[in-house]
Design an enzyme around this catalytic site. Structure first.
Site, PDB file in Angstrom:
ATOM      1  N   CYS A   2      66.651  47.436  24.946  1.00  0.00           N
ATOM      2  CA  CYS A   2      66.082  48.564  25.656  1.00  0.00           C
ATOM      3  C   CYS A   2      65.429  49.518  24.673  1.00  0.00           C
ATOM      4  O   CYS A   2      65.524  49.358  23.465  1.00  0.00           O
ATOM      5  CB  CYS A   2      67.165  49.289  26.436  1.00  0.00           C
ATOM      6  SG  CYS A   2      68.236  48.206  27.395  1.00  0.00           S
ATOM      7  N   ARG A  27      59.128  46.238  24.064  1.00  0.00           N
ATOM      8  CA  ARG A  27      60.482  45.715  23.885  1.00  0.00           C
ATOM      9  C   ARG A  27      60.980  44.981  25.122  1.00  0.00           C
ATOM     10  O   ARG A  27      61.984  44.276  25.061  1.00  0.00           O
ATOM     11  CB  ARG A  27      61.437  46.865  23.544  1.00  0.00           C
ATOM     12  CG  ARG A  27      61.166  47.506  22.202  1.00  0.00           C
ATOM     13  CD  ARG A  27      61.995  48.753  21.995  1.00  0.00           C
ATOM     14  NE  ARG A  27      63.418  48.476  21.887  1.00  0.00           N
ATOM     15  CZ  ARG A  27      64.055  48.247  20.746  1.00  0.00           C
ATOM     16  NH1 ARG A  27      63.389  48.260  19.601  1.00  0.00           N
ATOM     17  NH2 ARG A  27      65.347  48.024  20.728  1.00  0.00           N
ATOM     18  N   TRP A  74      66.445  47.171  30.106  1.00  0.00           N
ATOM     19  CA  TRP A  74      66.392  45.751  30.437  1.00  0.00           C
ATOM     20  C   TRP A  74      67.764  45.379  30.964  1.00  0.00           C
ATOM     21  O   TRP A  74      68.765  45.534  30.280  1.00  0.00           O
ATOM     22  CB  TRP A  74      66.036  44.936  29.204  1.00  0.00           C
ATOM     23  CG  TRP A  74      65.643  43.518  29.488  1.00  0.00           C
ATOM     24  CD1 TRP A  74      66.347  42.394  29.211  1.00  0.00           C
ATOM     25  CD2 TRP A  74      64.438  43.082  30.107  1.00  0.00           C
ATOM     26  NE1 TRP A  74      65.664  41.279  29.614  1.00  0.00           N
ATOM     27  CE2 TRP A  74      64.481  41.675  30.169  1.00  0.00           C
ATOM     28  CE3 TRP A  74      63.316  43.751  30.629  1.00  0.00           C
ATOM     29  CZ2 TRP A  74      63.446  40.915  30.734  1.00  0.00           C
ATOM     30  CZ3 TRP A  74      62.292  42.989  31.185  1.00  0.00           C
ATOM     31  CH2 TRP A  74      62.370  41.594  31.216  1.00  0.00           C
ATOM     32  N   ASN A 100      71.637  51.928  24.455  1.00  0.00           N
ATOM     33  CA  ASN A 100      71.308  50.520  24.230  1.00  0.00           C
ATOM     34  C   ASN A 100      72.565  49.812  23.750  1.00  0.00           C
ATOM     35  O   ASN A 100      73.347  50.381  22.985  1.00  0.00           O
ATOM     36  CB  ASN A 100      70.227  50.365  23.162  1.00  0.00           C
ATOM     37  CG  ASN A 100      68.872  50.836  23.637  1.00  0.00           C
ATOM     38  OD1 ASN A 100      68.679  51.135  24.813  1.00  0.00           O
ATOM     39  ND2 ASN A 100      67.931  50.913  22.711  1.00  0.00           N
ATOM     40  N   GLY A 101      72.725  48.557  24.148  1.00  0.00           N
ATOM     41  CA  GLY A 101      73.882  47.793  23.691  1.00  0.00           C
ATOM     42  C   GLY A 101      74.793  47.429  24.846  1.00  0.00           C
ATOM     43  O   GLY A 101      74.406  47.488  26.016  1.00  0.00           O
ATOM     44  N   GLU A 479      56.927  26.046  17.191  1.00  0.00           N
ATOM     45  CA  GLU A 479      56.413  27.394  17.413  1.00  0.00           C
ATOM     46  C   GLU A 479      55.254  27.385  18.400  1.00  0.00           C
ATOM     47  O   GLU A 479      55.143  28.278  19.256  1.00  0.00           O
ATOM     48  CB  GLU A 479      55.976  28.012  16.079  1.00  0.00           C
ATOM     49  CG  GLU A 479      55.349  29.383  16.178  1.00  0.00           C
ATOM     50  CD  GLU A 479      56.253  30.447  16.762  1.00  0.00           C
ATOM     51  OE1 GLU A 479      55.735  31.532  17.095  1.00  0.00           O
ATOM     52  OE2 GLU A 479      57.480  30.201  16.902  1.00  0.00           O
ATOM     53  N   LYS A 483      55.348  29.564  21.863  1.00  0.00           N
ATOM     54  CA  LYS A 483      54.333  30.532  22.248  1.00  0.00           C
ATOM     55  C   LYS A 483      53.779  30.206  23.625  1.00  0.00           C
ATOM     56  O   LYS A 483      53.565  31.085  24.460  1.00  0.00           O
ATOM     57  CB  LYS A 483      53.185  30.544  21.216  1.00  0.00           C
ATOM     58  CG  LYS A 483      53.512  31.251  19.942  1.00  0.00           C
ATOM     59  CD  LYS A 483      53.611  32.740  20.155  1.00  0.00           C
ATOM     60  CE  LYS A 483      54.764  33.381  19.461  1.00  0.00           C
ATOM     61  NZ  LYS A 483      56.051  32.839  19.375  1.00  0.00           N
ATOM     62  N   GLU A 486      56.334  30.936  26.366  1.00  0.00           N
ATOM     63  CA  GLU A 486      56.637  32.365  26.447  1.00  0.00           C
ATOM     64  C   GLU A 486      55.638  33.127  27.304  1.00  0.00           C
ATOM     65  O   GLU A 486      56.023  33.982  28.099  1.00  0.00           O
ATOM     66  CB  GLU A 486      56.629  32.986  25.046  1.00  0.00           C
ATOM     67  CG  GLU A 486      57.908  32.838  24.252  1.00  0.00           C
ATOM     68  CD  GLU A 486      57.810  33.530  22.911  1.00  0.00           C
ATOM     69  OE1 GLU A 486      58.758  34.242  22.557  1.00  0.00           O
ATOM     70  OE2 GLU A 486      56.787  33.378  22.221  1.00  0.00           O
ATOM     71  N   HIS A 502      61.284   8.362  21.173  1.00  0.00           N
ATOM     72  CA  HIS A 502      62.730   8.283  21.409  1.00  0.00           C
ATOM     73  C   HIS A 502      63.132   9.085  22.637  1.00  0.00           C
ATOM     74  O   HIS A 502      64.121   9.814  22.635  1.00  0.00           O
ATOM     75  CB  HIS A 502      63.485   8.773  20.178  1.00  0.00           C
ATOM     76  CG  HIS A 502      63.348   7.881  18.987  1.00  0.00           C
ATOM     77  ND1 HIS A 502      64.016   6.676  18.868  1.00  0.00           N
ATOM     78  CD2 HIS A 502      62.582   7.983  17.878  1.00  0.00           C
ATOM     79  CE1 HIS A 502      63.688   6.090  17.733  1.00  0.00           C
ATOM     80  NE2 HIS A 502      62.815   6.870  17.106  1.00  0.00           N
ATOM     81  N   LYS A 599      61.251  42.196  22.902  1.00  0.00           N
ATOM     82  CA  LYS A 599      60.791  42.031  21.526  1.00  0.00           C
ATOM     83  C   LYS A 599      61.953  41.902  20.555  1.00  0.00           C
ATOM     84  O   LYS A 599      61.953  41.053  19.675  1.00  0.00           O
ATOM     85  CB  LYS A 599      59.914  43.229  21.132  1.00  0.00           C
ATOM     86  CG  LYS A 599      59.335  43.134  19.722  1.00  0.00           C
ATOM     87  CD  LYS A 599      58.366  41.988  19.602  1.00  0.00           C
ATOM     88  CE  LYS A 599      57.715  41.930  18.235  1.00  0.00           C
ATOM     89  NZ  LYS A 599      56.878  40.736  18.074  1.00  0.00           N
TER      90      LYS A 599
END
Length: 604
Positions: A2, A27, A74, A100-101, A479, A483, A486, A502, A599
């Site tokens: 957050c 974020r 969030w 936050n947390g 990566e 991306k 996401e 495989h 983020k």
């Protein structure tokens, strides 16, 4: 995950708070709110939805006051509703809190407070904090003491900022979740991240776990939980406020993709000497890593892919190295001792899982290094040493320029480790360093000539997207897939190219384009794997130089300049970032703020 913003100073705080919340949107969040001292008490306005919607709601009200706090939430405890949005208050609205947390003992505290008559109106763990402060106020304690006593009862991770009715003071504390103070000519700020107030000040103090701060119009007092004064040095953030804006670009992500030439130039500046074939990392003198027998790189998400890049580079140099997911490190870490080097790779330096892995390594007596973008971050402070990538602020949730800079820094660090451990360089520096010095220019050429937008359009209606690579192309494939998923919300997977046969080959259809990365290292095997998919109907997109045989075999071609195999993946990565961006843009996705993602992941 957050965002927190707090402000003390002259004039009205509300505009500053709303600007701070907008600066923190990257974020990730699903609700937002503010609280200000309005002269007769604390006025709160909050709601689910975006900051823009909050601003529209506030426009209908008068929220004046020189002191205030704001928050973007969030959801963790409870869904994204108006009631669950921050700030939270006690029953009388004499105390307002943003947090936050995760408060791990909130259920116990909530039950105790409810038994004493305190009424709760949300599903959040945060709401216990203002009620707990109010409980101590009801017991006759002064505001500051009540805050300290409440904080002392919390278990878990938190960055807390609170204010009490009737005074122009903010109280804040940190344990396991980032919090930073900003100062400028009688105006003071508290935030979860520097970009929240970057346009107002560049002078910051990063708080450490256990710190408590009291901020009023006279200044900032730094103490421990018991109230003992502590010294915290201020730093100047060398980020231009314009770097936190989109400029001429439609999205932060596209801007940051195009910032990679600058970010890479900053990363290598003063650290390589191509003319003399030397790498010079000023914080790591020759012999720093003598006696190291094993290297473990711990990270999450994009940083994990950079860690894998660094680990493969070290293994090629003959140094035993493993890249490990930080969130699995506490479950299945390899043996650790004083001859182990643990490298924590984290863009923000605040990723909870990576911090926990770093702390375990410290407890076990390992040597520790952080590779990060943020100078005052927790990871940078808690490791034995730190290496900074100098990428500048990255606002888009999907990391781009930081991956490139992390991979380059791990290559340079890998050479220092190899020389100390094996007595010889990790690569032929006479050929590698001139190529590395030219990487910023070559990335610029890729950006100027890319046809990624056309390829994204051609394969817009595909059902799945596969990315394959071998050696240092493998983490780039991972990566590239990350991306893509996401920001497009489409299914994408990355594989070591040899793994395609495989199992994953069973999923290949004409609606499954395969992006094949060619680095110049065992490319014939990668091409054979791509052709196996092609014979089953899958279109192949080769990411390689023009004169590569794969460019003739593939259905499409994304060009990269010829360079050393150790660096080719970085150029391929830029093309894959652009493909993901243009595919997401075609689908009209919220590219900078993909759903369900944040983020900086500061909770486990």
């Amino acid at each position: 995950m957050c965002g927190i913003i707090g402000r003390v100073g002259d004039g009205n705080a509300i505009e500053t708070l709303l600007t701070g919340l907008e600066n923190l949107e990257y974020r990730g969040y699903d609700s937002a709110g503010v609280a200000v001292q309005n002269g007769s008490g604390i006025a709160v306005q909050k709601r689910s939805g975006k900051v823009e919607e909050l601003k529209e709601t506030i426009a209908d009200r008068s929220l004046d006051g020189a002191v205030g706090i704001g928050h973007t939430r969030w959801s963790t405890h409870g869904p994204p509703t108006d009631e669950n949005a921050h700030p939270h208050t006690d029953g009388t609205q004499d105390v307002a809190v943003v947090h936050n947390g995760i408060i791990e003992n909130y259920a116990e505290l909530k039950a105790r407070l409810a038994k004493r008559g305190y009424e709760f109106t949300s599903d959040t763990d945060t709401e216990v904090i203002p009620h707990l402060i109010q409980y101590y106020l009801d017991e006759g304690y002064e505001n500051e003491t009540a805050f300290r006593r409440a904080i002392d009862e919390l278990e878990g991770s938190y960055a807390v900022t609170a204010m009490c009715s009737g005074e122009h003071v903010l109280y804040a504390a940190r344990q396991g979740s980032p919090l930073v103070v900003g100062m400028e000519d009688g105006e003071y700020f508290l935030a979860s991240d520097v970009p929240a107030f970057l346009e107002y000040t560049e002078t910051v103090v990063y708080l450490e776990d256990g710190d408590v701060v009291i901020v009023d119009e006279e200044g900032v007092e730094f103490t421990d939980l018991e109230g003992n004064p502590i010294a915290r040095e201020s730093e100047t953030v060398d980020w231009d406020p314009e770097q936190a804006g989109k400029g001429e670009f439609d999205h932060f992500m596209l801007k940051e993709i195009h910032e990679q030439p600058t970010a890479l130039a900053q990363a290598i500046e003063g650290r390589i000497d191509p003319e003399n074939g030397r790498i010079a990392l000023s914080d790591f003198d020759p012999g720093t890593f003598e006696g190291i027998e094993a290297v473990q790189l711990v990270a999450c998400g994009t940083s994990y892919h950079a860690a894998l890049y660094g680990s493969l580079f070290l293994n090629q140099a003959g140094v035993r190295s493993t890249a490990l997911l930080a969130n699995e490190y506490s479950v299945a870490a390899p043996p650790i001792d004083e001859n182990t080097l643990v490298i924590a790779v984290t863009q923000s330096g605040e990723t909870a899982d990576t911090l926990n892995a770093l702390r375990r390594a410290n407890r076990e007596g390992a040597n520790t290094v952080t590779v990060s973008n943020v100078v005052g971050s927790t990871a940078a402070r808690e490791a034995d040493d730190a290496l900074f990538i100098r990428a500048g602020p990255e606002i888009g949730v999907a990391a781009t320029k930081t991956f490139s800079s992390q991979a380059v820094m791990l290559t340079l660090l890998g050479d220092r480790i190899a020389r100390d451990v094996r007595g010889e360089s990790a690569a032929d520096l006479e050929s590698l360093l001139p190529e590395l010095a030219s990487i910023p220019d070559r990335v610029e050429r890729v950006l100027e000539t890319s046809t990624a937008d056309r390829i994204a359009q051609r394969y817009e209606d595909s059902e799945s997207y596969f990315f394959i690579g071998r050696g240092l192309g493998f983490p780039v494939a991972l990566e590239g897939a990350l991306k893509f998923k996401e920001i497009t919300y489409e299914h994408a997977e990355g594989f070591a190219s040899g793994e395609l046969k495989h199992g994953p080959l069973a999923l290949v259809t004409p609606k499954t384009p395969v992006f094949a990365i060619f680095t110049g290292d065992e490319d014939e095997k990668t091409l054979k794997n791509a052709e196996e998919a092609q014979t089953r109907g899958a279109p192949v997109v080769a990411v390689c130089p023009d004169d590569h045989r794969a460019a003739d075999v593939a259905d499409e071609h994304l060009w990269i300049p010829n360079t050393e195999p150790d660096l080719a993946g970085l150029l391929a990565n830029v093309q894959l970032q652009l493909v993901s961006y243009h595919a997401a843009d075609l689908l009209d996705r919220p590219i900078d703020k993909p759903r369900n993602l944040a983020k900086s992941v500061t909770v486990e």
